[in-house]
Enzyme design. Structure first.
Site, PDB file in Angstrom:
ATOM      1  N   ARG A  77      34.539 -15.117  27.898  1.00 40.90           N
ATOM      2  CA  ARG A  77      34.128 -16.467  28.264  1.00 40.90           C
ATOM      3  C   ARG A  77      34.548 -17.418  27.144  1.00 40.90           C
ATOM      4  NH1 ARG A  77      28.711 -19.248  27.326  1.00 40.90           N
ATOM      5  NH2 ARG A  77      28.952 -21.151  28.530  1.00 40.90           N
ATOM      6  N   HIS A 121      31.941 -27.464  27.426  1.00 46.22           N
ATOM      7  CA  HIS A 121      31.082 -26.928  26.371  1.00 46.22           C
ATOM      8  C   HIS A 121      31.011 -28.006  25.278  1.00 46.22           C
ATOM      9  CE1 HIS A 121      29.368 -22.919  24.774  1.00 46.22           C
ATOM     10  NE2 HIS A 121      29.001 -23.853  23.918  1.00 46.22           N
ATOM     11  N   GLU A 166      24.879 -25.356  29.192  1.00 43.19           N
ATOM     12  CA  GLU A 166      23.616 -25.827  28.616  1.00 43.19           C
ATOM     13  C   GLU A 166      23.416 -27.341  28.672  1.00 43.19           C
ATOM     14  OE1 GLU A 166      23.145 -24.267  24.662  1.00 43.19           O
ATOM     15  OE2 GLU A 166      23.046 -22.214  25.354  1.00 43.19           O
ATOM     16  N   ASN A 295      21.918 -18.440  29.333  1.00 40.81           N
ATOM     17  CA  ASN A 295      22.019 -18.190  27.895  1.00 40.81           C
ATOM     18  C   ASN A 295      20.612 -17.966  27.384  1.00 40.81           C
ATOM     19  OD1 ASN A 295      24.720 -18.728  28.199  1.00 40.81           O
ATOM     20  ND2 ASN A 295      24.726 -20.613  27.000  1.00 40.81           N
ATOM     21  N   TYR A 297      18.276 -16.766  24.006  1.00 37.68           N
ATOM     22  CA  TYR A 297      18.205 -16.443  22.584  1.00 37.68           C
ATOM     23  C   TYR A 297      16.788 -16.154  22.111  1.00 37.68           C
ATOM     24  CZ  TYR A 297      23.028 -17.962  22.026  1.00 37.68           C
ATOM     25  OH  TYR A 297      24.389 -18.051  22.125  1.00 37.68           O
ATOM     26  N   GLU A 361      25.420 -15.884  27.395  1.00 34.65           N
ATOM     27  CA  GLU A 361      25.336 -15.855  25.931  1.00 34.65           C
ATOM     28  C   GLU A 361      24.064 -15.151  25.518  1.00 34.65           C
ATOM     29  OE1 GLU A 361      25.498 -19.615  23.800  1.00 34.65           O
ATOM     30  OE2 GLU A 361      27.169 -20.299  25.043  1.00 34.65           O
TER      31      GLU A 361
HETATM   32  C1  PNW Z   1      24.226 -22.378  22.268  1.00 37.13           C
HETATM   33  N1  PNW Z   1      18.732 -25.350  20.466  1.00 37.13           N
HETATM   34  O1  PNW Z   1      23.788 -23.484  21.547  1.00 37.13           O
HETATM   35  C2  PNW Z   1      25.674 -22.714  22.570  1.00 37.13           C
HETATM   36  O2  PNW Z   1      26.055 -22.555  23.898  1.00 37.13           O
HETATM   37  C3  PNW Z   1      26.652 -22.085  21.629  1.00 37.13           C
HETATM   38  O3  PNW Z   1      27.801 -22.884  21.562  1.00 37.13           O
HETATM   39  C4  PNW Z   1      25.996 -21.873  20.265  1.00 37.13           C
HETATM   40  O4  PNW Z   1      26.892 -21.479  19.281  1.00 37.13           O
HETATM   41  C5  PNW Z   1      24.901 -20.839  20.480  1.00 37.13           C
HETATM   42  O5  PNW Z   1      24.002 -21.244  21.497  1.00 37.13           O
HETATM   43  C6  PNW Z   1      24.119 -20.537  19.222  1.00 37.13           C
HETATM   44  O6  PNW Z   1      23.471 -21.683  18.765  1.00 37.13           O
HETATM   45  C7  PNW Z   1      22.512 -23.866  21.331  1.00 37.13           C
HETATM   46  O7  PNW Z   1      18.575 -26.122  19.491  1.00 37.13           O
HETATM   47  C8  PNW Z   1      22.318 -24.714  20.250  1.00 37.13           C
HETATM   48  O8  PNW Z   1      17.741 -24.990  21.144  1.00 37.13           O
HETATM   49  C9  PNW Z   1      21.070 -25.201  19.968  1.00 37.13           C
HETATM   50  C10 PNW Z   1      20.006 -24.845  20.767  1.00 37.13           C
HETATM   51  C11 PNW Z   1      20.188 -23.996  21.848  1.00 37.13           C
HETATM   52  C12 PNW Z   1      21.460 -23.511  22.120  1.00 37.13           C
END
Ligand code: PNW
Length: 460
Positions: A77, A121, A166, A295, A297, A361
């Site tokens: 991706r 993106h 996102e 995505n 995390y 992601e």
């Molecule tokens: C995502 N937050 O970013 C993006 O899709 C990627 O490009 C990035 O590198 C990856 O996650 C890791 O950060 C985010 O502040 C950036 O909640 C910030 C946030 C969430 C996702």
């Protein structure tokens, strides 16, 4: 965790994004994006760097594709940089820009890796931001035109398309919190940017369907598991608000054709939405998609507190605090909570039973260093990935239509407001030399997938 814990046709991928890896910002007639501008704003980026060179992936993509082949992944991706296609966000697509992505896609096919392209993106052409960016409804039409031209030109080599990455980040984090480009402070008005992004998704979807009837098209949302810090009413209301703003405000219009009323009220935007985001727009936004990208995390544990002074990325809910539960966190401060991945997949499946889901992601920022013998050992990253793949297994076992998983990220890269100070790669990048060194997490993944990487010497 074994490969056959997940279905035989499971998509195993890695992910990157254009501005984070490509560099070569002046080549092929590329225009200026909001990130080129924002990165030069004093104080915007933790280490004061820009993505001018990044991973030099624009010139080294062949080596990076060879890495993927050796990892044994079957999908990649990446994102297409809008300003490489339309430097000012309008007009005829540049051949040089299209050619780069065509060559990348062809190289991937030769390596047995399926290209998955994200159209947006976050690198909006600066010329469009100069006309109010995503606060301007016209940007949705500019995006649909760009999507139309790209998919018309590249639809013979790319079947899988993601419209937006996102939209929460490109609206609330960018137009309210100001932490991402364009760094504006529109408060609750940032909800309008979110609406125009979603409208752009809907219109791009229609354009792609007519340009390439066989294409598979989806959208990627960043979803969070959200839990209240206590059973108290104020903390539960805080959870409702954050779940509303980060998850439901995007899931509901796309999958159910309606904005959540409680969130419109939290935002104080009910009137604007009734006047400017009516049934017609929602019919466009909720056009059927072929898959949803998720995505994932981290988890948010919420409590009611005192608002921080200054701009918030949760406008209208500034008083909500994220509580430290004491659980392990990554270097970016995000709590590690693998079970939350199952929660967010359920959230999606509830709204759209049977819709194929992909984790587009998942990964972790963790410190790692090159040992004297030239290796990079990152056991915590391996454990993070393994735990989240186990969550994928659990999701599939309970019948959720999860069809694939992409590690963020293939290589260390320019992590937005953190610059180069955070590393998400399973492959280490030595920026001064651009040397790629697979970390032990990459070797673990290659072993899982039967890739040839293990037989390769360090950093080759
Ligand atoms: C995502 N937050 O970013 C993006 O899709 C990627 O490009 C990035 O590198 C990856 O996650 C890791 O950060 C985010 O502040 C950036 O909640 C910030 C946030 C969430 C996702």
């Amino acid at each position: 965790m074994r490969r056959d814990d997940l279905p035989a046709d499971f998509v195993w991928g890695t992910a990157t994004a254009a501005y984070q890896v490509e560099g070569a910002v002046h080549e092929g007639g590329r225009g200026v994006s909001i990130w080129d501008t924002f990165a030069r704003r004093p104080g915007a980026i933790a280490d004061g760097t820009t993505g001018d060179v990044a991973d030099d992936h624009f010139h080294r993509y062949r080596d990076d594709v060879a890495l993927m082949r050796d990892l044994g992944v079957n999908a990649y991706r990446f994102s297409i940089a809008w300003p490489r296609i339309q430097p000012d966000g309008t007009g005829r697509a540049l051949t040089a820009g299209l050619d780069f992505y065509r060559h990348l896609a062809e190289t991937l096919h030769e390596a047995g890796v399926t290209p998955w392209a994200t159209l947006y993106h976050w690198d909006l052409p600066q010329a469009l931001e100069d006309r109010d960016g995503w606060m301007n409804r016209d940007t949705a039409d500019r995006f649909a035109d760009y999507a139309d031209q790209v998919t018309t030109a590249l639809g013979d080599v790319i079947d899988d398309w993601i419209t937006l990455n996102e939209p929460w980040c490109s609206s609330f984090l960018s137009y309210a919190g100001g932490l991402h480009a364009p760094g504006r402070h529109e408060g609750t008005g940032a909800a309008r940017a979110a609406h125009h992004l979603l409208l752009g998704h809907g219109r791009a979807l229609a354009a792609i369907r007519s340009a390439r009837p066989g294409a598979r098209v989806g959208i990627t949302l960043n979803l969070y598991s959200v839990v209240p810090a206590s059973d108290g009413e104020a903390d539960r209301d805080a959870a409702r608000r954050i779940d509303g703003l980060s998850n439901r405000f995007f899931l509901d219009p796309v999958l159910r054709g309606a904005y959540p009323e409680d969130v419109l009220d939290d935002l104080g935007q009910r009137e604007w939405f009734y006047e400017n985001a009516g049934a017609g727009d929602l019919a466009e936004i909720s056009r059927p998609i072929d898959f949803l990208g998720v995505n994932y995390y981290s988890r948010h544990t919420t409590a009611a507190g005192e608002p921080d002074p200054g701009p918030s990325s949760n406008p209208g809910s500034e008083f909500v605090r994220m509580v430290d539960t004491g659980a392990a966190r990554t270097q970016i401060g995000w709590e590690i909570h693998p079970d939350g991945l199952v929660d967010v997949l359920r959230m999606a499946a509830e709204r759209a039973p049977g819709l194929p889901l992909y984790v587009t992601e998942n990964g972790s920022a963790l410190p790692d260093e090159v040992a004297p013998d030239g290796t990079v050992d990152d056991p915590e990253r391996t454990a993070y990935l393994q735990a989240h793949l186990e969550a994928c297994h659990e999701a599939v076992a309970e019948g959720l239509p999860l069809r694939g998983y992409f590690v963020w990220s293939l290589i260390d890269n320019w992590e937005w407001a953190y610059g180069f100070s955070r590393r998400f790669g399973i492959v280490h990048v030595d920026y001064p030399t651009q040397r790629r060194i697979p970390k032990t997490s990459a070797r673990w993944l290659a072993r899982l997938l039967g890739g040839a990487l293990d037989a390769r010497s360090e950093g080759s």
